[in-house]
Design a protein around this motif. Structure first.
Motif, mmCIF file in Angstrom:
data_model
loop_
_atom_site.group_PDB
_atom_site.id
_atom_site.type_symbol
_atom_site.label_atom_id
_atom_site.label_comp_id
_atom_site.label_asym_id
_atom_site.label_seq_id
_atom_site.Cartn_x
_atom_site.Cartn_y
_atom_site.Cartn_z
ATOM 1 N N ALA A 20 0.839 -1.342 0.040
ATOM 2 C CA ALA A 20 -0.029 -0.122 -0.119
ATOM 3 C C ALA A 20 0.957 1.269 -0.105
ATOM 4 O O ALA A 20 0.526 2.322 -0.685
ATOM 5 N N LEU A 21 1.959 1.204 0.648
ATOM 6 C CA LEU A 21 2.748 2.385 0.757
ATOM 7 C C LEU A 21 3.595 2.514 -0.460
ATOM 8 O O LEU A 21 3.791 3.824 -0.967
ATOM 9 N N ILE A 22 4.067 1.552 -1.169
ATOM 10 C CA ILE A 22 4.748 1.639 -2.283
ATOM 11 C C ILE A 22 3.600 2.095 -3.451
ATOM 12 O O ILE A 22 4.079 3.107 -4.186
ATOM 13 N N TYR A 23 2.429 1.734 -3.360
ATOM 14 C CA TYR A 23 1.384 2.065 -4.481
ATOM 15 C C TYR A 23 1.226 3.753 -4.270
ATOM 16 O O TYR A 23 1.132 4.681 -5.080
ATOM 17 N N LEU A 24 1.074 4.147 -2.885
ATOM 18 C CA LEU A 24 0.973 5.522 -2.498
ATOM 19 C C LEU A 24 1.928 6.466 -2.751
ATOM 20 O O LEU A 24 2.062 7.589 -3.065
ATOM 21 N N ALA A 25 3.133 5.879 -2.781
ATOM 22 C CA ALA A 25 4.471 6.663 -3.022
ATOM 23 C C ALA A 25 4.525 6.885 -4.622
ATOM 24 O O ALA A 25 4.841 8.044 -4.862
ATOM 25 N N ILE A 26 4.015 5.995 -5.446
ATOM 26 C CA ILE A 26 3.829 6.233 -7.053
ATOM 27 C C ILE A 26 2.613 7.124 -7.167
ATOM 28 O O ILE A 26 2.518 7.758 -8.126
ATOM 29 N N ASN A 27 1.566 6.838 -6.530
ATOM 30 C CA ASN A 27 0.075 7.516 -6.628
ATOM 31 C C ASN A 27 -0.219 8.423 -5.382
ATOM 32 O O ASN A 27 -1.187 7.919 -4.806
ATOM 33 N N PRO A 28 0.304 9.399 -5.060
ATOM 34 C CA PRO A 28 0.101 10.056 -3.603
ATOM 35 C C PRO A 28 -1.265 10.915 -3.974
ATOM 36 O O PRO A 28 -1.749 11.321 -2.723
ATOM 37 N N SER A 29 -1.725 11.341 -5.019
ATOM 38 C CA SER A 29 -2.867 12.074 -5.050
ATOM 39 C C SER A 29 -3.493 11.872 -6.284
ATOM 40 O O SER A 29 -3.308 11.122 -7.341
ATOM 41 N N GLY A 30 -4.868 12.390 -6.448
ATOM 42 C CA GLY A 30 -5.705 12.288 -7.431
ATOM 43 C C GLY A 30 -6.524 10.964 -7.402
ATOM 44 O O GLY A 30 -6.505 10.376 -6.180
ATOM 45 N N THR A 31 -7.440 10.815 -8.398
ATOM 46 C CA THR A 31 -8.345 9.645 -8.173
ATOM 47 C C THR A 31 -7.520 8.233 -8.140
ATOM 48 O O THR A 31 -8.125 7.255 -7.482
ATOM 49 N N ALA A 32 -6.398 8.409 -8.738
ATOM 50 C CA ALA A 32 -5.795 6.893 -8.698
ATOM 51 C C ALA A 32 -5.258 6.487 -7.513
ATOM 52 O O ALA A 32 -5.008 5.364 -7.103
ATOM 53 N N ALA A 33 -5.213 7.543 -6.613
ATOM 54 C CA ALA A 33 -4.633 7.393 -5.095
ATOM 55 C C ALA A 33 -5.637 6.299 -4.353
ATOM 56 O O ALA A 33 -5.205 5.425 -3.489
ATOM 57 N N ARG A 34 -6.885 6.353 -4.922
ATOM 58 C CA ARG A 34 -7.913 5.427 -4.126
ATOM 59 C C ARG A 34 -7.573 3.921 -4.508
ATOM 60 O O ARG A 34 -8.168 2.941 -3.532
ATOM 61 N N ILE A 63 -5.599 -2.213 -3.530
ATOM 62 C CA ILE A 63 -5.459 -3.327 -4.615
ATOM 63 C C ILE A 63 -4.266 -4.012 -4.526
ATOM 64 O O ILE A 63 -4.552 -5.429 -4.418
ATOM 65 N N PRO A 64 -3.025 -3.765 -4.128
ATOM 66 C CA PRO A 64 -1.840 -4.598 -4.129
ATOM 67 C C PRO A 64 -1.935 -5.276 -2.512
ATOM 68 O O PRO A 64 -0.866 -5.846 -2.328
ATOM 69 N N MET A 65 -2.882 -4.835 -1.763
ATOM 70 C CA MET A 65 -2.708 -5.562 -0.460
ATOM 71 C C MET A 65 -3.179 -7.077 -0.534
ATOM 72 O O MET A 65 -2.648 -7.705 0.596
ATOM 73 N N ALA A 66 -3.828 -7.667 -1.294
ATOM 74 C CA ALA A 66 -4.492 -8.748 -1.205
ATOM 75 C C ALA A 66 -3.834 -10.077 -1.770
ATOM 76 O O ALA A 66 -2.815 -9.936 -2.838
ATOM 77 N N THR A 67 -3.940 -11.274 -1.127
ATOM 78 C CA THR A 67 -3.297 -12.428 -1.763
ATOM 79 C C THR A 67 -4.692 -13.521 -1.974
ATOM 80 O O THR A 67 -5.489 -13.446 -1.345
ATOM 81 N N ASP A 68 -4.440 -13.871 -3.100
ATOM 82 C CA ASP A 68 -5.426 -14.897 -3.408
ATOM 83 C C ASP A 68 -5.078 -16.418 -3.060
ATOM 84 O O ASP A 68 -4.069 -17.280 -3.555
ATOM 85 N N ILE A 69 -5.964 -16.757 -2.316
ATOM 86 C CA ILE A 69 -5.523 -18.291 -1.458
ATOM 87 C C ILE A 69 -5.469 -19.429 -2.638
ATOM 88 O O ILE A 69 -4.578 -20.249 -2.759
ATOM 89 N N ALA A 70 -6.349 -19.345 -3.391
ATOM 90 C CA ALA A 70 -6.617 -20.348 -4.192
ATOM 91 C C ALA A 70 -5.368 -20.362 -5.312
ATOM 92 O O ALA A 70 -4.865 -21.565 -5.481
ATOM 93 N N PHE A 71 -4.890 -19.365 -5.719
ATOM 94 C CA PHE A 71 -3.958 -19.362 -6.649
ATOM 95 C C PHE A 71 -2.470 -19.763 -6.072
ATOM 96 O O PHE A 71 -1.768 -20.472 -6.526
ATOM 97 N N LEU A 90 2.356 -5.645 -5.588
ATOM 98 C CA LEU A 90 2.226 -6.909 -5.602
ATOM 99 C C LEU A 90 3.517 -7.630 -5.850
ATOM 100 O O LEU A 90 3.923 -8.702 -4.972
ATOM 101 N N VAL A 91 4.338 -7.327 -6.693
ATOM 102 C CA VAL A 91 5.455 -8.143 -7.315
ATOM 103 C C VAL A 91 6.655 -7.840 -6.211
ATOM 104 O O VAL A 91 7.512 -8.748 -5.817
ATOM 105 N N VAL A 92 6.822 -6.451 -5.778
ATOM 106 C CA VAL A 92 8.009 -6.193 -5.037
ATOM 107 C C VAL A 92 7.471 -5.859 -3.334
ATOM 108 O O VAL A 92 8.106 -6.608 -2.702
ATOM 109 N N GLY A 93 6.536 -5.190 -3.246
ATOM 110 C CA GLY A 93 6.112 -5.097 -2.084
ATOM 111 C C GLY A 93 5.278 -6.235 -0.983
ATOM 112 O O GLY A 93 5.658 -6.266 0.155
ATOM 113 N N LYS A 94 4.834 -7.016 -1.716
ATOM 114 C CA LYS A 94 4.354 -8.398 -1.078
ATOM 115 C C LYS A 94 5.214 -8.835 -0.582
ATOM 116 O O LYS A 94 5.616 -9.216 0.547
#
Length: 394
Positions: A117-131, A135-143, A303-307
Motif C-alpha cells: 500500500a505504501l509503495i502504491y501511494l508513493a507512486i500515486n500520492p494524489s488524484g483519483t488513482a490514489a484510491r 488493490i495490491p494488499m490482497a493475496t489470492d489463496i486459491a492461486f 504486488l511483485v515487490v511490496g508483497k
C-alpha cells in the motif's frame, strides 16, 4: 473431545481446505483465460452480456441492476461467508490460535499489506488513482495454494500451512479495508437493521430443530444481505456477518462443518470462476498502454515487490524481536519465496479494483495490472522455490 482426536480433525480440515483451494485455483485460472479470450475476441459481446440490465428492486431497496453486479454483490457474499468461517476456525483452533501460532503469519501478513500500500501511494500520492492503494494488499489463496501444490515436495506441508496462515490473516485485513475504506454514504438505519438481524441469526443457531434452524438461518442471511445492500457497506460483507454469528463450536464438525465444506466447493468451483469470468475480461489492445501509467506501475510494484518485501521484513523483525518463532524446517529464504507467491492478488485485488474506480478506464487499467502482476509474482515465486536445492529442506 480428546486432544489427539481434535488435532486429527483439525489436520484433516486443513488438508481438505488446501486440496479444495488447489483444485479451485485451476478452475479460477481456466475462467480467467476464458474471460480474456472472450473479451479480446468479442469485446461487445462480453460487455453486453455482463452489463445485461435487471430492475428487481424491493420497495426502497435497489438491487443490483447488472448481471455483473449480481456476481460481485450477491454471489461473492457466499465467498466471504466461507472466508469468514475459515478465519474463525483458524483463530479458534487452527494456525491463528494463540500468540505463538499466530504471531508469525499475522506479522508477515501485516507487512505484506502495509508495504504494498505504501509503495502504491508513493507512486500515486494524489488524484483519483490514489484510491487504488488497497488493490495490491490482497493475496489470492486459491492461486497461491495451487502454485505451491504444483511444486510437489519442494514445498513442505509446514510451508503450505504458513502460507495459509498468512493468507487468512491477509483476508482479515482485506475485509477490514473493504468495510472501512471502500464503503460510502453509510446509512445508520440500515446498519442498525443489520446488527439486529445478526443478533437474531445468533439466536437462530441455538434452535434445537435442525430443519427449522436451517430454514430460519437461510432466510435470516437473505434478509441481512437485503439490509446490507442500501447500508453503504458493500453487500458482499453480509457473508462475513453471517459467518461471524456462528458459534465457535460449529468449527469442530457436525452440521456447520458440512455447510462450510459444501459452500467452500460451491465457492471454489462455481462462484469464483464466475467472478473471474465477469472481472478478468480486459481488452488488451486498448489497455496495454496503461501498464506504464502510475496506476499500473503502482499495482505491479506493490504486488511483485511490496508483497514479498513486506512479508519477509515483517517476519524477520518478528523473529529477531522474539515475538514469533519459525516453524521447523522453514528458513527466511522460504518466507521470501512464500511472499512472492502471496503477490498473486487476483480475486480480492480485482474485487477492490472494481470498488476503488467507478471510472471504467481506470478500473480496466487496474484489472490488467493485477493480471500482469499476479503472473509475474507467480513466476518469481516458483523460480525461487525451484532454485532452492531439495536436499536443504528439513
Amino acid at each position: 473431545m480428546p486432544e489427539r482426536t481434535r488435532r486429527r480433525r483439525i489436520g484433516a480440515a486443513i488438508r481438505d481446505f488446501l486440496t479444495t483451494e488447489a483444485a479451485g485455483g485451476a478452475a479460477l485460472l481456466a475462467a480467467a483465460i476464458a474471460a480474456l479470450l472472450w473479451a479480446n475476441l468479442s469485446a461487445h459481446s462480453y460487455e453486453s452480456f455482463w452489463s445485461a440490465k435487471s430492475h428487481w428492486d424491493i420497495g426502497a431497496i435497489e438491487l443490483p441492476h447488472e448481471l455483473r453486479g449480481w456476481v460481485t454483490e450477491g454471489l461473492m457474499a457466499v465467498f466471504f461467508f466461507v472466508v469468514g468461517v475459515e478465519i474463525k476456525r483458524e483463530i479458534v483452533s487452527g494456525e491463528l490460535q494463540g500468540r505463538h501460532k499466530a504471531s508469525l503469519p499475522v506479522a508477515a501478513a501485516i507487512g505484506g499489506m502495509l508495504v504494498p500500500a505504501l509503495i502504491y501511494l508513493a507512486i500515486n500520492p494524489s488524484g483519483t488513482a490514489a484510491r487504488g492503494w488497497g488493490i495490491p494488499m490482497a493475496t489470492d489463496i486459491a492461486f497461491a495454494i495451487g502454485l505451491v501444490t504444483l511444486l510437489g515436495d519442494r514445498v513442505t506441508h509446514q510451508m503450505k500451512v504458513l502460507l495459509l496462515g498468512i493468507a487468512i490473516a491477509d483476508d482479515i485485513g482485506a475485509v477490514i479495508v473493504i468495510a472501512l475504506f471502500y464503503s460510502a454514504g453509510i446509512d445508520l438505519g440500515y446498519v442498525a437493521a443489520v446488527v439486529v438481524l445478526a443478533a437474531g441469526l445468533r439466536g437462530i443457531t441455538r434452535i434445537g430443530n435442525p430443519a427449522l434452524r436451517q430454514l430460519l438461518f437461510g432466510a435470516g442471511c437473505i434478509a441481512t444481505w437485503l439490509m446490507m445492500v442500501p447500508s453503504g457497506i458493500h453487500a458482499s460483507m453480509a457473508g462475513i456477518v453471517a459467518a461471524g454469528v456462528l458459534p465457535e463450536r460449529s468449527t469442530e464438525g457436525g452440521e456447520a462443518e458440512q455447510l462450510e465444506r459444501t459452500l467452500h466447493r460451491v465457492s471454489s468451483f462455481a462462484i469464483l470462476p464466475l467472478f473471474a469470468l465477469a472481472s478478468a475480461g480486459v481488452v488488451l489492445s486498448s489497455s496495454l498502454d496503461s501498464l506504464s501509467s502510475d496506476l499500473g506501475i503502482g499495482v505491479i510494484a506493490g504486488l511483485v515487490v511490496g508483497k514479498p518485501l513486506g512479508i519477509w521484513l515483517a517476519a524477520a523483525i518478528a523473529l529477531r524481536l522474539g515475538i514469533a518463532r519459525a516453524p521447523s524446517g522453514i528458513r527466511r529464504r522460504d518466507v521470501l519465496a512464500l511472499g512472492s507467491v502471496a503477490g498473486v492478488g487476483f480475486t480480492v485485488s480485482l474485487f477492490v479494483a472494481g470498488l476503488a474506480f467507478p471510472d471504467p478506464a481506470q478500473a480496466e487499467a487496474a484489472r490488467l495490472a493485477v493480471l500482469v502482476a499476479s503472473l509475474i509474482a507467480a513466476v518469481v515465486g516458483v523460480t525461487i522455490f525451484r532454485l532452492t536445492p531439495r536436499g536443504r529442506r528439513a
